[in-house]
Write a protein that holds these residues in place. Structure first.
Motif, mmCIF file in Angstrom:
data_model
loop_
_atom_site.group_PDB
_atom_site.id
_atom_site.type_symbol
_atom_site.label_atom_id
_atom_site.label_comp_id
_atom_site.label_asym_id
_atom_site.label_seq_id
_atom_site.Cartn_x
_atom_site.Cartn_y
_atom_site.Cartn_z
ATOM 1 N N GLN A 129 -127.162 -22.741 -44.098
ATOM 2 C CA GLN A 129 -126.223 -22.647 -45.214
ATOM 3 C C GLN A 129 -126.508 -21.353 -45.959
ATOM 4 N N ALA A 130 -125.599 -20.393 -45.857
ATOM 5 C CA ALA A 130 -125.734 -19.146 -46.603
ATOM 6 C C ALA A 130 -125.588 -19.437 -48.096
ATOM 7 N N PRO A 131 -126.171 -18.599 -48.946
ATOM 8 C CA PRO A 131 -126.105 -18.834 -50.394
ATOM 9 C C PRO A 131 -124.682 -19.061 -50.882
ATOM 10 N N THR A 132 -124.482 -20.134 -51.574
ATOM 11 C CA THR A 132 -123.210 -20.570 -52.171
ATOM 12 C C THR A 132 -122.115 -20.785 -51.122
ATOM 13 N N LYS A 133 -122.497 -20.959 -49.874
ATOM 14 C CA LYS A 133 -121.512 -21.153 -48.801
ATOM 15 C C LYS A 133 -121.607 -22.553 -48.213
ATOM 16 N N GLY A 134 -120.811 -22.795 -47.193
ATOM 17 C CA GLY A 134 -120.811 -24.086 -46.526
ATOM 18 C C GLY A 134 -121.859 -24.171 -45.431
ATOM 19 N N ILE B 188 -112.506 -26.596 -33.447
ATOM 20 C CA ILE B 188 -111.648 -27.280 -34.399
ATOM 21 C C ILE B 188 -111.995 -26.799 -35.815
ATOM 22 N N GLN B 189 -110.974 -26.376 -36.540
ATOM 23 C CA GLN B 189 -111.171 -25.973 -37.949
ATOM 24 C C GLN B 189 -110.915 -27.188 -38.839
ATOM 25 N N LEU B 190 -111.705 -27.318 -39.897
ATOM 26 C CA LEU B 190 -111.540 -28.413 -40.852
ATOM 27 C C LEU B 190 -111.159 -27.845 -42.216
ATOM 28 N N THR B 191 -110.117 -28.407 -42.805
ATOM 29 C CA THR B 191 -109.669 -27.980 -44.130
ATOM 30 C C THR B 191 -109.846 -29.132 -45.104
ATOM 31 N N GLN B 192 -110.642 -28.924 -46.131
ATOM 32 C CA GLN B 192 -110.875 -29.957 -47.124
ATOM 33 C C GLN B 192 -110.068 -29.664 -48.391
ATOM 34 N N SER B 193 -109.567 -30.739 -48.980
ATOM 35 C CA SER B 193 -108.839 -30.592 -50.239
ATOM 36 C C SER B 193 -109.075 -31.798 -51.132
ATOM 37 N N PRO B 194 -109.069 -31.562 -52.462
ATOM 38 C CA PRO B 194 -109.061 -30.235 -53.083
ATOM 39 C C PRO B 194 -110.433 -29.578 -52.955
ATOM 40 N N SER B 195 -110.546 -28.326 -53.323
ATOM 41 C CA SER B 195 -111.845 -27.663 -53.293
ATOM 42 C C SER B 195 -112.676 -28.073 -54.506
ATOM 43 N N ALA C 78 -121.511 -34.004 -56.885
ATOM 44 C CA ALA C 78 -122.053 -33.361 -55.677
ATOM 45 C C ALA C 78 -120.920 -32.610 -54.995
ATOM 46 N N THR C 79 -121.286 -31.892 -53.933
ATOM 47 C CA THR C 79 -120.285 -31.334 -53.032
ATOM 48 C C THR C 79 -120.264 -32.196 -51.783
ATOM 49 N N TYR C 80 -119.062 -32.498 -51.310
ATOM 50 C CA TYR C 80 -118.885 -33.370 -50.150
ATOM 51 C C TYR C 80 -118.296 -32.558 -48.997
ATOM 52 N N ASN D 237 -116.150 -33.862 -32.314
ATOM 53 C CA ASN D 237 -115.330 -34.180 -31.162
ATOM 54 C C ASN D 237 -115.229 -33.005 -30.186
ATOM 55 N N ASN D 238 -115.050 -31.816 -30.725
ATOM 56 C CA ASN D 238 -114.876 -30.614 -29.920
ATOM 57 C C ASN D 238 -115.584 -29.478 -30.622
ATOM 58 N N GLY D 239 -116.775 -29.129 -30.134
ATOM 59 C CA GLY D 239 -117.635 -28.240 -30.916
ATOM 60 C C GLY D 239 -118.198 -29.000 -32.103
ATOM 61 N N LEU D 240 -118.904 -28.285 -32.953
ATOM 62 C CA LEU D 240 -119.518 -28.903 -34.137
ATOM 63 C C LEU D 240 -119.151 -28.044 -35.338
ATOM 64 N N THR D 241 -118.314 -28.569 -36.232
ATOM 65 C CA THR D 241 -117.894 -27.760 -37.374
ATOM 66 C C THR D 241 -117.859 -28.585 -38.651
ATOM 67 N N PHE D 242 -118.144 -27.898 -39.750
ATOM 68 C CA PHE D 242 -118.116 -28.488 -41.070
ATOM 69 C C PHE D 242 -116.911 -27.962 -41.841
ATOM 70 N N GLY D 243 -116.405 -28.785 -42.743
ATOM 71 C CA GLY D 243 -115.411 -28.313 -43.679
ATOM 72 C C GLY D 243 -116.064 -27.462 -44.756
ATOM 73 N N SER D 244 -115.248 -26.852 -45.587
ATOM 74 C CA SER D 244 -115.754 -25.938 -46.610
ATOM 75 C C SER D 244 -116.221 -26.648 -47.876
#
Lengths: 118, 105
Positions: A39-44, B1-8, B83-85, B91-98
């Protein structure tokens, strides 16, 4: 109680190397795949690398392939990440995580900070 | 796969029902997890396989969804839920939302 404790982080110049360690306890280490997530600073969060329970299979994100090496010593219940040719974009907190069968991570260590800067 | 989370960023009151969204660029086939990260701490697993509650997580947390659209719900927001969630697909690769940053109003 599952515990993962990372070590080995620090400040390093671009192009140099660093080796991270993760000491595991509270579970049978040799039964689980393990991973590094950063996790880069202030990033995801960004998955870095994964290793199978016996070390026979390894997987890397494209940006670290050929530069990072994940390995493990089941006799010592320890996971490693050898990082070579470090770049500024590798600056992050590196977390060690236990991988479940379906490839999600159920326990994480507190992390170790790596800063790549001249 | 790209993940889009809302709201930020989400601001809600204690006791509110809160819903966080995660949308994939492709079908995730229910291989989706949710993590909670408090300031200065490591992520904690809340939900895996879309709707399975991790051991020790309060029952006010629940997950749902299918295909490309997934939701984390907190039935009654508590102060300790600040917190931040992050959602995460495997499923296809390993990716996190923002991430969605949740604060108390």
């Amino acid at each position: 109680e599952v515990q993962l404790v990372e070590s080995g982080g620090g400040l390093v110049q671009p192009g140099r190397s660093l080796k991270l360690s993760c000491a595991a306890s509270g579970f049978t280490f040799s039964n689980y795949g393990m991973a590094w997530v950063r996790q880069a600073p202030t990033k995801g969060l960004e998955w870095v690398a994964t290793i199978s329970y016996d070390g026979s299979s390894t997987y890397y994100r494209d940006s670290v392939k050929g530069r990072f090496t994940i390995s493990r010593d089941n006799a010592k219940s320890t996971l490693y990440l050898q990082m070579d040719s470090l770049r500024s974009e590798d600056t992050a907190t590196y977390y060690c995580a236990r991988r479940q069968r379906y490839w999600y991570f159920d326990f994480w260590g507190p992390g170790t900070m790596v800063t790549v800067s001249s | 796969i790209q993940l889009t989370q809302s709201p930020s960023l989400l601001s809600a009151s204690v006791g509110d029902r809160v819903t966080l969204s995660c949308k994939g660029s492709q079908n995730i086939n229910n291989y989706l997890a949710w993590y909670q990260q408090k300031l200065g701490e490591a992520p904690k697993l809340l939900i895996y396989n879309t709707n399975s509650l991790q051991t020790g997580i309060p029952s006010r947390f629940s997950g749902s969804g299918s295909g490309t659209d997934y939701t984390l719900t907190i039935s009654s927001l508590q102060p300790e839920d600040v917190a931040t969630y992050f959602c995460y697909q495997y499923n296809n690769g390993l990716t996190f939302g923002s991430g969605t940053k949740l604060e108390i109003k």
